[in-house]
Design an enzyme around this catalytic site. Sequence first.
Site, PDB file in Angstrom:
ATOM      1  N   ASN A  72       0.151 -12.157  -5.294  1.00  0.00           N
ATOM      2  CA  ASN A  72       0.676 -10.948  -5.929  1.00  0.00           C
ATOM      3  C   ASN A  72       2.128 -10.783  -5.470  1.00  0.00           C
ATOM      4  OD1 ASN A  72       1.275  -8.417  -6.899  1.00  0.00           O
ATOM      5  ND2 ASN A  72      -0.141  -7.321  -5.562  1.00  0.00           N
ATOM      6  N   TRP A  73       3.061 -11.090  -6.367  1.00  0.00           N
ATOM      7  CA  TRP A  73       4.485 -11.049  -5.995  1.00  0.00           C
ATOM      8  C   TRP A  73       5.045  -9.628  -5.960  1.00  0.00           C
ATOM      9  CZ3 TRP A  73       6.944 -15.675  -9.207  1.00  0.00           C
ATOM     10  CH2 TRP A  73       6.330 -16.874  -8.802  1.00  0.00           C
ATOM     11  N   LYS A  74       4.261  -8.661  -6.436  1.00  0.00           N
ATOM     12  CA  LYS A  74       4.678  -7.254  -6.456  1.00  0.00           C
ATOM     13  C   LYS A  74       6.051  -7.124  -7.139  1.00  0.00           C
ATOM     14  CE  LYS A  74       1.628  -6.278  -2.635  1.00  0.00           C
ATOM     15  NZ  LYS A  74       1.303  -5.427  -1.494  1.00  0.00           N
ATOM     16  N   HIS A 114      -4.936  -2.020  -8.305  1.00  0.00           N
ATOM     17  CA  HIS A 114      -4.390  -2.285  -6.967  1.00  0.00           C
ATOM     18  C   HIS A 114      -4.161  -0.956  -6.251  1.00  0.00           C
ATOM     19  CE1 HIS A 114      -1.580  -3.551  -3.831  1.00  0.00           C
ATOM     20  NE2 HIS A 114      -2.023  -4.783  -4.028  1.00  0.00           N
ATOM     21  N   GLU A 129      -1.800   0.183  -4.659  1.00  0.00           N
ATOM     22  CA  GLU A 129      -0.487   0.783  -4.931  1.00  0.00           C
ATOM     23  C   GLU A 129      -0.476   1.481  -6.290  1.00  0.00           C
ATOM     24  OE1 GLU A 129       1.453  -2.644  -2.154  1.00  0.00           O
ATOM     25  OE2 GLU A 129       1.681  -2.828  -4.313  1.00  0.00           O
ATOM     26  N   GLU A 156      -9.376  -4.703  -0.636  1.00  0.00           N
ATOM     27  CA  GLU A 156      -8.127  -4.429   0.071  1.00  0.00           C
ATOM     28  C   GLU A 156      -8.346  -3.283   1.042  1.00  0.00           C
ATOM     29  OE1 GLU A 156      -4.452  -4.121  -2.579  1.00  0.00           O
ATOM     30  OE2 GLU A 156      -5.914  -2.854  -3.570  1.00  0.00           O
ATOM     31  N   GLY A 177       0.445  -4.674   4.783  1.00  0.00           N
ATOM     32  CA  GLY A 177       1.828  -4.454   5.172  1.00  0.00           C
ATOM     33  C   GLY A 177       1.999  -3.678   6.463  1.00  0.00           C
ATOM     34  N   SER A 199      -3.695  -8.615   4.066  1.00  0.00           N
ATOM     35  CA  SER A 199      -2.733  -9.384   4.876  1.00  0.00           C
ATOM     36  C   SER A 199      -3.313 -10.706   5.386  1.00  0.00           C
ATOM     37  CB  SER A 199      -2.221  -8.553   6.062  1.00  0.00           C
ATOM     38  OG  SER A 199      -1.555  -7.401   5.613  1.00  0.00           O
ATOM     39  N   GLY A 242      -0.181 -11.005  -0.618  1.00  0.00           N
ATOM     40  CA  GLY A 242       1.075 -10.303  -0.867  1.00  0.00           C
ATOM     41  C   GLY A 242       2.243 -11.053  -0.255  1.00  0.00           C
ATOM     42  N   GLY A 243       2.667 -10.611   0.922  1.00  0.00           N
ATOM     43  CA  GLY A 243       3.853 -11.171   1.578  1.00  0.00           C
ATOM     44  C   GLY A 243       3.876 -12.689   1.673  1.00  0.00           C
TER      45      GLY A 243
END
Length: 259
Positions: free
Chosen positions: A13-15, A99, A101, A171, A177, A217, A238-239
């Site tokens: 997920n590149w957000k 998601h 977010e 999640e 994060g 994460s 994510g990251g």
Amino acid sequence: MSKSARKYLIAGNWKMNLNSAEGAELAKDVVALVGAQTDVAVCVCPTFTVLESVSKVVSGSNVQLGAQNMHFEASGAYTGEISAEMLRHLFANFVILGHSERREYFGETDAIVNKKTLAALAANLKPIVCIGETLEEREAGKVNEVIKTQLEGALVGVTAAAADALVVAYEPVWAIGTGKTATPEMAEEVHAEIRSLLAASIGAEAADKVRILYGGSMKPENADELLAQENIDGGLIGGAALKASSFAALVESAQKLSK
């Protein structure tokens, strides 16, 4: 059905990162590193403006394309929205829905996630339905309650026939994060609970086919332990998905375990 019958899925997920040129560059690197292997399903989910350039890069490789969201209507007066058909036109296979977010910042409810899930399935897109608790909810001992409400809410009207296409991502919101990670045992406990809730709703045989990804994460340092758990079938990353080397390392972790 044993875990080995479910193919691992590592989804990036590149957000809200990377423009179309940067996205194409990252996709090229991902394809070079993991685009030829077939043991593990791999998917990258760029932002809408980057989908087309990445679609061209991954075409013909074993890296699949996903989107980060979509609207539940097929077309119409929904300024700023994107439909399932538009995603299919760019050869997207997956779409991330609900998601944390989207829920937190954009007010998405379980009912909205449900409409999107049904629309995705109807358009032959594989929904990655996200569920998970906040730190407050975990500390109040409400993990199973939150998971049950979100999962059942998202899957109203979803039948056993959708099991092969359906992906659920757990999640733990408090671990995204923040540098905090659920231990593999904590994650597995929730994944097992999700599997049993799925069994109650679509039957045990179908529930066994659904891939449940961990989205808290996952990094190269903890991937082996997490992916070894019975009910963890991959990761929503994510990251670590924004660097081809770390993303490929996660795919390699899954490859080792799928042999």
